[in-house]
Design a protein around this motif. Structure first.
Motif, mmCIF file in Angstrom:
data_model
loop_
_atom_site.group_PDB
_atom_site.id
_atom_site.type_symbol
_atom_site.label_atom_id
_atom_site.label_comp_id
_atom_site.label_asym_id
_atom_site.label_seq_id
_atom_site.Cartn_x
_atom_site.Cartn_y
_atom_site.Cartn_z
ATOM 1 N N SER A 1 -80.580 9.768 -54.342
ATOM 2 C CA SER A 1 -81.910 9.172 -54.264
ATOM 3 C C SER A 1 -82.979 10.251 -54.397
ATOM 4 N N ASP B 1 -79.929 4.594 -55.289
ATOM 5 C CA ASP B 1 -79.861 4.432 -53.837
ATOM 6 C C ASP B 1 -81.248 4.452 -53.193
ATOM 7 N N ASN B 2 -81.262 4.216 -51.890
ATOM 8 C CA ASN B 2 -82.497 4.158 -51.112
ATOM 9 C C ASN B 2 -82.684 5.477 -50.387
ATOM 10 N N TYR B 3 -83.822 6.120 -50.605
ATOM 11 C CA TYR B 3 -84.050 7.441 -50.037
ATOM 12 C C TYR B 3 -83.952 7.431 -48.514
ATOM 13 N N GLU C 1 -79.926 6.455 -47.660
ATOM 14 C CA GLU C 1 -78.814 6.860 -48.522
ATOM 15 C C GLU C 1 -77.606 7.356 -47.739
#
Length: 409
Positions: free
Chosen positions: A68, A89-91, A94
């Motif tokens: 991310s 992905d999500n920072y 993640e």
């Protein structure tokens, strides 16, 4: 030397030459200059290319790097493919998401389960070789007996295995293969993104079927895991299963093709497999060292400022991790450009390293080991039907590979 002085385009490295460093000397030159060098990707973005083995291991293991990006809209891109082309992905979540994913998948891809699967893989390999032999008989009646090992074995085997493991209908192989091709095109752009959305929708439909009628397969296991984790929603299941289906067949297809080219251009190594069955493990590890799928590598983004030796990597900077150059680092591998099945130790990075070590490594090893050993035993006179430089590469695809692998015996 400053990064501006050594800025260059991301180099490519052929897989099929006796000494790849002589074919693509820029890799050796860049490695001599620095462990990380400033390069431009095919889409024109600036990234750090990791050229040395120790630097690659360190970054792969460092939790300060991730898939991310703190500001996704500013993330450098490697290509226009819909997978591994840019930030994912999500920072904020993640690391937690990755830990949960690994926990879910470890039982399905454990070495113990892969050992239990070996007999089934052998059955599937034998079936593919039977098909290859039958195709050769037909080809002999029409011509010189040339058959395509890629179409008869390298492609169908990993698809059969991953379909069985995940619970995907093999009859759907043409559909998801077409989607895989589209979403992994390096210049795919909007169509690649559309193909990925279609792939996720397709797998989501399979997950819904498993919810109604669970089976002993990985997608059913993922659906069942939702009961214990409400954050693991239907979209997350579909995306995870999509990644498994894509990676589980695309990369192994390429490794079988490349591995057989390495062996068939070195007949003594191929004969040794039949004469000394115990040599298969070393042979497979050397294939994994030299025959990494694709040529660009994977992106990681710095989540904070990081100093690696004398180099400062700023928060948000992208680094390209490819086993291509590190696996040929003369500081780690003696005669790094040579194919040496007796190489020991062989600490290659063909599956990455650390927390992101490929979860399907045991499966890929099982398929490769069974394939090369069976071919050497059953078809000892197997040889390439065309010169190596006549083989057509899938240069537009993320995982590379061959369009066809013509063989005779």
């Amino acid at each position: 030397m400053t990064s501006a002085e050594i800025s260059t385009e991301l180099p490519q490295l052929p897989f099929d030459q006796p000494n790849a460093l002589e074919v693509a000397p820029e890799w050796g030159l860049l490695r001599a200059q620095a462990p990380l060098v400033d390069v431009r990707t095919p889409v024109g973005d600036r990234v750090w290319l990791v050229t040395r083995y120790e630097a690659a291991r360190e970054i792969w293991s460092d939790p300060r790097f991730g898939r991310s990006h703190p500001e996704p809209e500013r993330a450098a891109r490697l290509s226009e493919a819909a997978v591994m082309g840019g930030a994912a992905d999500n920072y904020a979540t993640e690391q937690a998401d990755h830990t949960r994913m690994r926990k879910l998948l470890v039982p399905a891809f454990s070495a113990k389960r892969m050992r239990a699967l070996e007999a089934r893989v052998q059955e599937l390999v034998d079936g593919c070789v039977d098909d290859l032999v039958a195709a050769r008989e037909r080809a002999l009646s029409d011509g010189d007996g040339t058959v395509d090992l890629h179409a008869r074995l390298s492609f169908p085997l990993p698809v059969l295995v991953i379909c069985e493991l995940l619970g995907v209908p093999f009859a759907d192989r043409a559909h998801f293969s077409e989607l895989s091709d589209r979403m992994s095109r390096l210049d795919g752009g909007d169509d690649a993104q559309a193909a990925r959305a279609e792939f996720v929708a397709y797998v989501g439909g399979l997950a819904e079927q498993k919810r109604r009628d669970p089976q002993p397969d990985v997608i059913s296991d993922l659906v069942a895991a939702q009961q214990a984790d409400p954050r693991f929603d239907d979209l997350a299941v579909a995306k995870l299963a999509t990644g498994l289906l894509f990676a589980g067949h695309e990369t192994t297809v390429t490794r079988i093709d490349y591995g057989m080219v390495l062996l068939l251009t070195r007949p003594e190594a191929y004969r040794r497999l039949a004469e000394e069955p115990g040599s298969v493990d070393g042979t497979v590890e050397e294939i994994l060292r030299l025959a990494a799928p694709g040529g660009l590598g994977v992106l990681r983004y710095a989540h904070e400022d990081v100093r690696l030796g004398e180099q400062r990597i700023a928060r948000g900077d992208a680094v390209v991790l490819s086993p291509t150059a590190p696996n040929r680092d003369p500081a780690v591998f003696e005669r790094p450009g040579e194919f040496d099945p007796t190489r020991s130790p062989n600490p290659h990075l063909g599956f990455g390293h650390g927390a992101h070590f490929c979860i399907g490594a045991s499966l890929a090893r099982t398929e490769l080991r069974t394939t090369v050993a069976t071919l050497a035993r059953r078809l000892p006179d197997l040889r390439l039907a065309v010169p190596v430089d006549a083989l057509e590469l899938r240069s537009s695809q993320l995982t590379g590979g061959l369009v066809a692998l013509p063989v005779r015996w």
